[in-house]
Design a protein around this motif. Structure first.
Motif, short mmCIF file in Angstrom:
data_model
loop_
_atom_site.label_atom_id
_atom_site.label_comp_id
_atom_site.label_asym_id
_atom_site.label_seq_id
_atom_site.Cartn_x
_atom_site.Cartn_y
_atom_site.Cartn_z
N GLY A 1 0.71 -1.14 0.06
CA GLY A 1 0.04 0.11 -0.09
C GLY A 1 0.96 1.24 0.04
N GLU B 1 -5.14 4.72 -3.70
CA GLU B 1 -5.46 4.96 -2.35
C GLU B 1 -5.02 6.73 -2.19
N ARG B 2 -5.18 7.17 -1.00
CA ARG B 2 -4.86 8.83 -0.81
C ARG B 2 -3.38 8.75 -0.99
N ARG C 1 -1.74 -3.94 2.45
CA ARG C 1 -3.35 -3.72 2.37
C ARG C 1 -3.78 -5.24 2.08
N GLY D 1 -5.28 8.56 6.37
CA GLY D 1 -5.63 8.02 5.14
C GLY D 1 -6.16 6.42 5.24
N HIS D 2 -5.88 5.81 6.58
CA HIS D 2 -6.24 4.58 6.39
C HIS D 2 -6.63 4.18 7.69
N GLY E 1 -3.94 0.10 11.87
CA GLY E 1 -3.00 -0.52 11.35
C GLY E 1 -2.26 -1.45 12.07
N TYR F 1 -2.88 -3.48 7.13
CA TYR F 1 -4.41 -2.75 7.25
C TYR F 1 -5.18 -2.99 6.19
N HIS F 2 -6.40 -2.58 6.40
CA HIS F 2 -7.39 -2.83 5.55
C HIS F 2 -8.16 -1.57 4.97
N THR G 1 -9.20 1.92 3.97
CA THR G 1 -8.58 2.83 3.55
C THR G 1 -9.16 4.06 2.95
N GLU G 2 -8.74 5.17 2.44
CA GLU G 2 -9.33 6.22 1.91
C GLU G 2 -9.02 6.34 0.50
N TRP G 3 -9.99 6.17 -0.39
CA TRP G 3 -9.87 6.51 -1.73
C TRP G 3 -9.47 7.56 -2.14
#
Lengths: 317, 317, 317, 317
Positions: free
Chosen positions: A13, A54-55, A74, A103-104, A107, A121-122, A124-126
């Motif tokens: 990620g 992702e961001r 991720r 942004g996520h 974690g 982490y899973h 997440t901010e697109w």
């Protein structure tokens, strides 16, 4: 029947790079590399390639030395995240939860056997592009920048470890990463390994640490669109006064078309075109390179110079 | 928590093309496309690109008409194969076991709702290059041919179906394929969908059948190394007298750089460079294109001609 | 022995484009095309590609309409300039001396038979890059910009004329340009011609004016480094909202890999990769294309749309 | 006014390579390089790239050693040939007329000051492709082969000489070649020079002979279409077991994108993409590289290995 492959890790990620010259590094990644700044927090600035969904894919943190802050994978689902954390704990690994990452979502961080800080982490901010960065085609996260080398996305990271075999087995056992290629010397010593979570032929790699220093980074790699784009990048680096260490050339291992430079903070950065070659076989048979094969140099005969074996970040202290 | 993604299908393994001109088609795929012949059985000849790891990716079968014989997906494991067959049966689909396929183990065949014959298999024969086709780098299945367009590997197939939405849901439900992009007209009618089992953004696609004919094929697509390789291929086709229908150009949907030609048997073949763009997000949000967006043409403005909407090759019988 | 070729014209030096939106046009050529501004005079701004050795190759002049201001050829020597002016005068052509041009010495201007203003000059100002634009390699006039489409240099211009044959003979007779390719309809009417002063296969071209309007411009063409660079440019134009009229594709005539867009002032601009093909033969035999051959479309089958035949600048008034 | 440039030499026409392994060399140039055989005479076989307009550009002659047989320039006209022969004779050079050359009219041969056999000719046989080699586009001499590296045309040759300055002045004075770049050490010794007769930035070059042997060849260079084609060629050479000596990389001098290999007879062959960069200035100011600049290596930092300085192929006798 053999056990089924673990598909819990979806992809790399982001990576956090430490830099003693944060402002120079930031300028390098935005102006020369063509990345976009997408956040700031404490001593860190967050950056992204135009095709990262992702961001961000790069966290750049001002620090006393260069080096790898951490690298984050991720997972494929929340359930997959739970399973991987449970597996790590069952394996006796200390895992710490972090809730405040930009942004996520939550974690889970741990050290790999070579001393690198790794995060799973899973949530997440697109990335949502602001109007002036919105692309013409809506299946693309951000506008193609037409600036610098037009870095597309994060590709992989490559570290050094004292015991490559132990590290490989750790990642295979706990994260389910698959080993596509490795190096084994005549003595039986494993000196390199390449692991993947995706159809890319690798998402991380590790070489043998020659000096017994834990946690060193060899390089972080970003993907460009084509080999021609990497040749153009070489000219852009030349004009910008960026030190080109090796390449452009083609690795024998993984057949990656590569170009290595140093960013202002001292970290080695690779640009690669790895997209054309995909590993589609779910049961890919690991390629093991011998000492004799390694001595032949890269695919077209280039011998990487001394610095490629000795330069790693952070430097010895 | 949302249900976890089904990861049982690993990738598209091979397609069978029917041709009324088997010898011309064979010559086209070997001499112009640069494929290697790797087997023969009954009326079929088996062919492969230099980067296909299985024995073959194309079965070419002499027949009264052109069209799609069948398309076959390889599962990630034997267990995954069992699960998918069980899911199909539970969904009321008739599944037939085939044990005599060249190059792979038991295959399970069924019709998708649009009438195409689809196969699932797991056990497979890895290609072993004879000495004269052995590559210089051992992480590559076969020597780069330096002949014709140097076709690298099978990429995807694209069919027509009367009810695209039903077909999409069938593949999502029973095979676990993920929908990356689709077209929905203002009326709500779904007229196109793109599904993936991998990090490639699609492994199969379906458009709306305009004439109510079941099981028609729109095209089969093979991957080349680069956009420049596709431009070179256009010249190679021009010199070989191969009919170029559309391209080279870039699709808006999926952003594929494409070139469409007809092989001598009448099947439409696409060459594509799809490698640079990968879908890494495990939870990719399907892109839905509207009627207005579709009317804009391809990425750089090309309008595909009439034949692209009307030419398709008939069903297997 | 046949008469010796006249080698007096060295190359196309610059073109002047008129634009009713001078500020928008300037921004297009600097930000999207990647040109550098290198001067200003009256209503004109002067621009250059990074590999143009003279001070500028494009003069952009604010005006009531779009269109071609003038096009200028540099002669091989002062003596060659004298000879060409003398030839024009002997041929009954009115020639006017201009002494106040920015960046070059005395220019001699005249109208070609189709009504375009053409200039000949020899003395010129070599571009001296300011420190921040100085290239890393001293055999290059200016730094590679890594911005927009990275336009390299001026390539050629293409106009319309009511009598193509007469115009061709005028340029051959008076300037010594050599005709590499032309179109002749079944009726004997000449509808296109391509002339060169260099080893490039053309430096100017003219098509048949359909509406009897004198002095219209069809397009001005700039060279990029590679076909891949032109594909990248198509994306850059797409993102910047620039109207793409045709391409990327390959012309049958001259085999130029092309991309046509409109700049904000309405002039058609072509990006081309013409460098790979050189005409080295000093006595190249003009290729004449027939009506039937022209009807086949471009090299890979593209049919240029209606606007390509009708849009020219200045527009009819 | 300065004297006018001499434009009598049009371009490099062909080179003759000697080879102790004529059959292996022939196979290399046809199968790996993609050339076409277009004649045979005595111990020589004649070969051509698909874009060479004359009957051949390479004469391959079986001999006891490798090396340069001769190199031939085509003049712009019969008159130009007479003038150059007269100039040579006036300069005290022995010139011998040859009437029996395959594919071209009378040739006039002489030794340059470094001992290489050079020929001038004008009358030439244009290549007429047999039906199976006829191209789809009639402005191209021969069909694109889609075989091996698809060598396009002859580009230049590079020799060694004991007195580079004297050789340069000889070619400038007698043939009118123009010097675009040169190397001058701090001692004032000239160790390299690049000369052109065209808009290509060089058609021949000479480096300093380290061992006092007259007439040695450093390499002969052929042009490919693009940098990507040269990368593809590197893979083709790798697969064919051809020794790659250096590259692909970019020269600082002339900015040529290059790849050096040895053909089976021992001659060094360069593939280059030189088309993108043209020298259009008729009065190009020679670039002189200093010792310090040369020590920086090639454009992106590559240091050419020892063999590049020591390997050269012996003179014709």
């Amino acid at each position: 029947m053999p056990p089924e492959p673990i598909m819990d890790v979806a992809h790399l990620g982001h990576v956090e790079l430490l830099t003693p010259k944060p402002e120079d590094s930031r300028r390098f990644f935005t102006e020369v590399m063509g990345m976009t700044e997408s956040g700031q927090q404490g001593d860190s600035v967050f950056l992204r390639g135009w095709d990262d969904y992702e961001r961000y894919s790069l966290q750049l943190t001002g620090a006393a030395t260069s080096g790898l802050g951490h690298a984050a994978f991720r997972t494929r689902s929340p359930q997959a995240l739970e399973r991987r954390v449970a597996a790590l704990l069952a394996d006796g690994v200390a895992v710490a939860r972090h809730d405040d990452s930009l942004g996520h979502g939550p974690g889970f961080r741990f050290r790999d056997p070579a001393g690198h800080l790794i995060e799973l982490y899973h949530a997440t901010e697109w990335y949502e592009a602001p109007p002036e960065r919105r692309p013409a085609l809506k299946n693309q996260p951000e506008r193609y920048p037409a600036r610098g080398v037009n870095l597309r996305r994060l590709d992989h990271f490559n570290t050094l470890g004292p015991d490559v075999r132990a590290a490989r087995e750790f990642y295979q056992r706990n994260l389910g990463l698959r080993c596509t290629e490795r190096i084994e010397l005549d003595s039986g010593l494993e000196t390199g390994m390449w692991l993947t979570a995706t159809n890319k032929s690798y998402d991380m790699a590790m070489g043998r640490e020659p000096d017994g220093i834990p946690g060193r980074l060899h390089h972080v790699t970003f993907a460009l669109d084509s080999r021609e784009a990497i040749l153009q990048a070489a000219d852009t680096f030349l004009e910008a006064g960026v030190h080109i260490e090796n390449g452009p050339h083609k690795h024998a291992i993984q057949q990656t078309f590569f170009l290595y430079v140093y960013e202002p903070g001292g970290n080695r950065i690779e640009l690669a075109h790895s997209g054309a070659r995909l590993v589609l076989a779910p049961d890919w048979k690991t390629i093991t390179w011998t000492e004799a094969e390694r001595n032949k140099g890269q695919a077209w005969g280039l011998q990487l110079g001394e610095s490629f074996r000795t330069h790693a970040t952070p430097p010895s202290r």
